[in-house]
Design a protein around this motif. Structure first.
Motif, PDB file in Angstrom:
ATOM      1  N   ALA A 139       0.817  -1.233   0.000  1.00 16.42           N
ATOM      2  CA  ALA A 139       0.000   0.000   0.000  1.00 16.42           C
ATOM      3  C   ALA A 139       0.847   1.277   0.000  1.00 16.42           C
ATOM      4  O   ALA A 139       0.350   2.357   0.320  1.00 16.42           O
ATOM      5  N   VAL A 140       2.138   1.195  -0.383  1.00 17.29           N
ATOM      6  CA  VAL A 140       3.000   2.389  -0.433  1.00 17.29           C
ATOM      7  C   VAL A 140       2.808   3.042  -1.804  1.00 17.29           C
ATOM      8  O   VAL A 140       3.179   2.463  -2.831  1.00 17.29           O
ATOM      9  N   ASP A 141       2.212   4.252  -1.804  1.00 14.10           N
ATOM     10  CA  ASP A 141       1.901   4.890  -3.091  1.00 14.10           C
ATOM     11  C   ASP A 141       2.836   6.068  -3.377  1.00 14.10           C
ATOM     12  O   ASP A 141       2.444   7.043  -4.003  1.00 14.10           O
ATOM     13  N   THR A 142       4.067   5.963  -2.888  1.00 15.43           N
ATOM     14  CA  THR A 142       5.055   7.026  -3.155  1.00 15.43           C
ATOM     15  C   THR A 142       6.194   6.440  -3.982  1.00 15.43           C
ATOM     16  O   THR A 142       6.397   5.218  -4.009  1.00 15.43           O
ATOM     17  N   LEU A 143       6.931   7.337  -4.631  1.00 20.17           N
ATOM     18  CA  LEU A 143       8.041   6.899  -5.499  1.00 20.17           C
ATOM     19  C   LEU A 143       9.234   6.472  -4.662  1.00 20.17           C
ATOM     20  O   LEU A 143       9.485   7.039  -3.592  1.00 20.17           O
TER      21      LEU A 143
END
Ligand SMILES: Cc1cc2nc3c(=O)[nH]c(=O)nc-3n(C[C@H](O)[C@H](O)[C@H](O)COP(=O)(O)O)c2cc1C
Length: 340
Positions: A139-143
């Motif tokens: 669920a990590v939605d960062t670059l």
């Protein structure tokens, strides 16, 4: 357009394709400096190296390479794989080529052996991969530090999918049946599935009678009013004993419901159709009691359901089912969290 395995002689063309795509498409989402640094690494030699430990594919149209993609192991994991180097030439984007490449990769042996597939996805590719069913890893939605999203998809094996398909394709069938007899081995397998169901405190309150004798079937069908399953070549009658599981708790209803669903799934898996006829035979006219008498069922058992078994003569109809989101949620009632 064809998709075929990469050959060493494709290395230059694939390098050119990747560089062109970065310069025209990816540059919209990243700094020029970052893309020029990336381009320096996308040499023909890099493609050959990648193809040495992955299964690398190219999409070719009229002799030109217009797309590429690779799948290989995720680090040293035997049961996890990763997709790499997925590019479609800007002139051919939006034509289903990316989808065809990913679908090819997902059929590759590196995909089939994996329970999880990861993609380091560019900002540019993110919406496409999400459409293909990939979601943010953990669920990590960062670059990440390379400017990529970590996406993943959990695979369902063919056997697992076949099992799920049986569950999802079960329908209540109320049409006519073909006259073909149902072999005893199949009726036995269906009843074994029923008896394998869980029961409260393992009291095993459900018993079963399969009827395949035509004369007996006719006598039963004669008391079912209004008639149902008139053409079924076999029928399984479900009996319950209303005994308590513990203290005053009786789980007989739950027990036979579990057994019935197991049998309906076994019936579907074996290519037959059926319908859970309970309301019809346990109403005030007590048809179940009449069937029980025909089958010499003792008084302390109740006949609660009949399941016809046979090959369908027509397609079952699909009833209206509410949408997933109306009836099932994650982490709380009516929470709008994503399904995958
Ligand atoms: C407890 C129970 C009793 C049922 N009794 C009957 C019945 O008497 N007659 C009938 O035609 N269908 C009966 N059904 C089947 C339901 O109508 C059917 O499952 C529902 O319409 C959904 O369709 P589906 O099974 O194709 O998903 C019964 C189902 C359950 C669970």
């Amino acid at each position: 357009m064809i998709i075929r395995r990469f050959q060493p002689s494709d290395a230059q063309a694939v390098s050119d394709l990747v560089i062109t795509t970065i310069r025209i498409s990816n540059i919209r989402d990243y700094s020029a400096k970052m893309m020029e640094d990336l381009i320096k690494t996308q040499t023909p030699h890099h493609m050959l190296e990648r193809a040495s430990w992955t299964h690398f594919y190219v999409a070719e149209e009229e002799g030109a390479i217009i797309g590429c993609g690779a799948i290989g192991p995720y680090w040293d994991k035997e049961d996890e794989s990763s997709l790499f180097t997925i590019f479609v030439h800007p002139d051919h984007q939006g034509q289903g080529i990316g989808r065809a490449i990913v679908e090819t990769l997902e059929k590759d042996e590196f995909a089939l052996r994996a329970k999880r597939i990861e993609i380091p996805a560019s900002i540019t590719g993110l919406p496409f991969y999400q459409k293909m069913g990939y979601t943010f890893k953990n669920a990590v939605d960062t670059l990440d530090e390379e400017g990529l999203y970590r996406l993943e998809k959990y695979r369902v094996s063919e056997v697992q999918q076949a099992m799920l398909n049986v569950i999802l394709s079960r329908r209540s069938y109320r049409g006519k049946y073909k006259p073909d007899k149902v072999p005893r081995a199949h009726l036995t397998a269906i009843m074994e599935a029923g008896l394998a169901a869980p029961s409260g405190c393992n009291k095993q309150t459900t018993s079963l009678i399969a009827v395949d004798d035509p004369a007996l079937l006719s006598r039963i069908k004669a008391v079912v009013d209004p008639p149902v399953a008139e053409t079924a070549p076999a029928m399984i009658c479900v009996l319950t004993q209303r005994i308590n599981a513990y203290r005053d708790r009786c789980f007989a209803t739950q027990d036979y419901a579990a057994a019935i669903e197991n049998m309906l799934l076994a019936i579907t898996a074996l290519g037959y159709q059926s319908c859970w006829y309970e309301g019809h035979i346990t109403d005030t006219d007590r048809i179940g009691d009449q069937i029980a008498r025909i089958l010499d069922v003792p008084e302390n058992y109740e006949l609660v359901c009949i399941l016809p078994v046979g090959i369908a003569n027509s397609e079952p109809t699909m009833p209206n089912k509410k949408a997933f989101e109306e009836r099932a949620w994650f982490n709380g009632f009516q929470q709008p969290e994503r399904r995958n």
